[in-house]
Design a protein around this motif. Structure first.
Motif, mmCIF file in Angstrom:
data_model
loop_
_atom_site.group_PDB
_atom_site.id
_atom_site.type_symbol
_atom_site.label_atom_id
_atom_site.label_comp_id
_atom_site.label_asym_id
_atom_site.label_seq_id
_atom_site.Cartn_x
_atom_site.Cartn_y
_atom_site.Cartn_z
ATOM 1 N N ASP A 137 -34.415 -43.643 -2.396
ATOM 2 C CA ASP A 137 -35.260 -42.766 -3.202
ATOM 3 C C ASP A 137 -36.145 -43.494 -4.205
ATOM 4 O O ASP A 137 -37.080 -42.905 -4.743
ATOM 5 C CB ASP A 137 -34.386 -41.755 -3.960
ATOM 6 C CG ASP A 137 -33.647 -40.822 -3.018
ATOM 7 O OD1 ASP A 137 -34.063 -40.718 -1.851
ATOM 8 O OD2 ASP A 137 -32.651 -40.207 -3.441
ATOM 9 N N THR A 138 -35.857 -44.770 -4.478
ATOM 10 C CA THR A 138 -36.659 -45.491 -5.475
ATOM 11 C C THR A 138 -37.241 -46.788 -4.929
ATOM 12 O O THR A 138 -38.461 -46.990 -4.979
ATOM 13 C CB THR A 138 -35.811 -45.788 -6.724
ATOM 14 O OG1 THR A 138 -35.287 -44.556 -7.246
ATOM 15 C CG2 THR A 138 -36.658 -46.446 -7.807
ATOM 16 N N ILE A 139 -36.404 -47.672 -4.405
ATOM 17 C CA ILE A 139 -36.934 -48.957 -3.925
ATOM 18 C C ILE A 139 -37.847 -48.765 -2.723
ATOM 19 O O ILE A 139 -38.911 -49.390 -2.631
ATOM 20 C CB ILE A 139 -35.798 -49.936 -3.567
ATOM 21 C CG1 ILE A 139 -34.798 -50.062 -4.703
ATOM 22 C CG2 ILE A 139 -36.380 -51.310 -3.239
ATOM 23 C CD1 ILE A 139 -33.587 -50.904 -4.347
ATOM 24 N N VAL A 140 -37.462 -47.903 -1.795
ATOM 25 C CA VAL A 140 -38.275 -47.701 -0.591
ATOM 26 C C VAL A 140 -39.693 -47.239 -0.933
ATOM 27 O O VAL A 140 -40.671 -47.846 -0.482
ATOM 28 C CB VAL A 140 -37.584 -46.732 0.386
ATOM 29 C CG1 VAL A 140 -38.555 -46.262 1.460
ATOM 30 C CG2 VAL A 140 -36.387 -47.406 1.043
ATOM 31 N N PRO A 141 -39.891 -46.167 -1.729
ATOM 32 C CA PRO A 141 -41.273 -45.791 -2.029
ATOM 33 C C PRO A 141 -42.040 -46.854 -2.822
ATOM 34 O O PRO A 141 -43.255 -47.005 -2.647
ATOM 35 C CB PRO A 141 -41.131 -44.489 -2.832
ATOM 36 C CG PRO A 141 -39.703 -44.407 -3.246
ATOM 37 C CD PRO A 141 -38.927 -45.158 -2.229
ATOM 38 N N MET A 142 -41.355 -47.612 -3.680
ATOM 39 C CA MET A 142 -42.042 -48.669 -4.440
ATOM 40 C C MET A 142 -42.539 -49.766 -3.502
ATOM 41 O O MET A 142 -43.710 -50.183 -3.574
ATOM 42 C CB MET A 142 -41.110 -49.250 -5.504
ATOM 43 C CG MET A 142 -40.828 -48.299 -6.664
ATOM 44 S SD MET A 142 -39.572 -48.918 -7.829
ATOM 45 C CE MET A 142 -40.490 -50.213 -8.679
ATOM 46 N N MET A 143 -41.692 -50.231 -2.614
ATOM 47 C CA MET A 143 -42.100 -51.284 -1.690
ATOM 48 C C MET A 143 -43.039 -50.742 -0.613
ATOM 49 O O MET A 143 -43.931 -51.460 -0.145
ATOM 50 C CB MET A 143 -40.862 -51.929 -1.063
ATOM 51 C CG MET A 143 -40.031 -52.754 -2.028
ATOM 52 S SD MET A 143 -40.919 -54.196 -2.688
ATOM 53 C CE MET A 143 -40.852 -55.329 -1.295
ATOM 54 N N ALA A 144 -42.849 -49.480 -0.222
ATOM 55 C CA ALA A 144 -43.756 -48.875 0.759
ATOM 56 C C ALA A 144 -45.165 -48.779 0.191
ATOM 57 O O ALA A 144 -46.149 -48.962 0.916
ATOM 58 C CB ALA A 144 -43.246 -47.495 1.165
ATOM 59 N N ALA A 145 -45.286 -48.491 -1.095
ATOM 60 C CA ALA A 145 -46.608 -48.448 -1.733
ATOM 61 C C ALA A 145 -47.276 -49.816 -1.656
ATOM 62 O O ALA A 145 -48.473 -49.921 -1.375
ATOM 63 C CB ALA A 145 -46.469 -47.994 -3.189
ATOM 64 N N MET A 146 -46.511 -50.877 -1.891
ATOM 65 C CA MET A 146 -47.065 -52.226 -1.792
ATOM 66 C C MET A 146 -47.462 -52.547 -0.348
ATOM 67 O O MET A 146 -48.507 -53.144 -0.090
ATOM 68 C CB MET A 146 -46.055 -53.265 -2.288
ATOM 69 C CG MET A 146 -45.662 -53.123 -3.757
ATOM 70 S SD MET A 146 -47.069 -53.243 -4.904
ATOM 71 C CE MET A 146 -47.230 -51.513 -5.409
ATOM 72 N N ALA A 147 -46.634 -52.127 0.609
ATOM 73 C CA ALA A 147 -46.938 -52.372 2.025
ATOM 74 C C ALA A 147 -48.226 -51.671 2.429
ATOM 75 O O ALA A 147 -49.017 -52.208 3.213
ATOM 76 C CB ALA A 147 -45.774 -51.898 2.894
#
Length: 276
Positions: A140-150
C-alpha cells in the motif's frame, strides 16, 4: 524481520512496477532497515527507497536518489505530462492515514528536478503480526512510491507486434493502446481506485478462483486511437476493471468497442427478445 521477508517485498514491487528490483539490508542505524532500488540502474544511479521500523507499530519509507543519479533525474525531468499525471495519481492513491511529506513541495503537484528530491511516508498503527504488517506497508505504500518512479523513468511492458494485416488504418495507434493497457502501473492504479470486481458483470475473480484469481483486466473507456481531439489522459477516470470474458466481449466490435452500457444490455437480453 526485514531481511527474512525480502522475497515478499521484491515480488510485490516487481509486479507493481514492471521492473526488476534490487535490495540490501542496512544495519548502519539503531534499527535495521532495507534499501530498495531498480536493479538495472543500481543503487547509486537511480531512486532508492529506504524502509525502516518507526515507533512501536509502524514503518518509515524514505525515497531519495543515489549519488550518481544525475542522468536518471534528467530523464525524469523530461517525462511527458501523461506519465507525470499517472505518477502523481499513484502517490495520491496512498491511504490518507499515511503521512506523506515531499521536501519543499506540495504533495499534489510535486515534480523531480534535481537529485535532492526526497519523499517520506510514515505508516502507523499496523497489525501486530509482523508479516501482515510488512505486506501491508509494501503493497500500500512502497509499491505506489516506486511505481511512480518507474512511470517517470519509463519502464514499460511492450507487447509483441502482430504480423497479420492491419484491420483498419491506424493499427499503430491500436498497438499503443494495447501497450498502455498492459502497463503495470495503469493496472495497479485502476485496481487501487476501483477494486478487482468487474464493473460489467460484477464477478470477483479472487472470490471465485482464490490464489489464481488475479486475472482482472484493465479497459480504456475511450480508445486512444478513436479520440477526435487530444485531451489529458487520466487513469482514474479513463480505466475500469473488467473480467477477461467481459473485456473480450467489449472488443468483439471494431473499430469502436461496445460501451459498458451496451454490453450490459446485451447480457440482460442476449437473444434480442426485447427488440421483438
Amino acid at each position: 524481520m526485514l531481511s527474512a521477508r525480502q522475497t515478499l517485498i521484491r515480488e510485490e514491487l516487481e509486479v507493481g512496477t514492471g521492473a526488476a528490483i534490487g535490495m540490501a539490508v542496512d544495519g548502519s542505524k539503531t534499527r535495521t532497515g532495507l534499501r530498495i532500488w531498480f536493479a538495472d540502474l543500481e543503487e547509486r544511479h537511480g531512486p532508492v527507497a529506504e524502509l525502516r521500523p518507526h515507533g512501536l507499530k509502524g514503518y518509515a519509507v524514505t525515497l531519495r536518489f543515489g549519488a550518481f543519479a544525475g542522468e536518471v533525474v534528467r530523464l525524469i525531468a523530461g517525462a511527458v505530462p501523461e506519465d507525470v499525471h499517472l505518477a502523481r495519481a499513484l502517490i495520491a492513491s496512498i491511504d490518507n492515514s499515511v503521512e506523506i511529506e515531499i521536501q519543499g513541495q506540495d504533495t499534489a503537484d510535486w515534480k523531480i528536478t534535481s537529485g535532492d528530491f526526497r519523499m517520506t511516508a510514515i505508516v502507523r498503527n499496523l497489525p501486530r503480526d509482523p508479516e501482515i504488517a510488512l505486506t501491508q506497508v509494501s503493497r500500500d505504500t512502497i509499491v505506489p512510491m516506486m511505481a511512480a518512479m518507474a512511470e517517470l523513468i519509463g519502464y514499460d511492458i511492450i507487447d509483441e507486434v502482430d504480423q497479420g494485416e492491419p484491420e483498419y488504418e491506424g493499427a499503430e495507434l491500436v498497438s499503443t493502446v494495447r501497450r498502455r493497457e498492459r502497463n503495470p502501473r495503469n493496472r495497479l492504479l485502476c485496481i487501487r481506485l476501483h477494486g478487482e470486481i468487474c464493473v460489467c458483470c460484477g464477478v470477483d475473480p479472487r472470490a471465485t478462483y482464490g490464489p489464481a484469481g488475479s486475472i482482472i483486466e484493465v479497459h480504456h473507456l475511450e480508445p486512444l486511437s478513436l479520440r477526435k481531439e487530444p485531451r489529458p489522459y487520466d487513469p482514474a477516470f479513463d480505466l475500469v476493471p473488467l473480467c477477461p470474458n467481459c473485456h473480450r466481449a467489449v472488443h468483439t466490435r471494431r473499430p469502436e468497442p461496445w460501451s459498458l452500457d451496451e454490453l450490459r444490455e446485451l447480457m440482460a437480453d442476449p437473444m434480442g427478445k426485447a427488440a421483438l
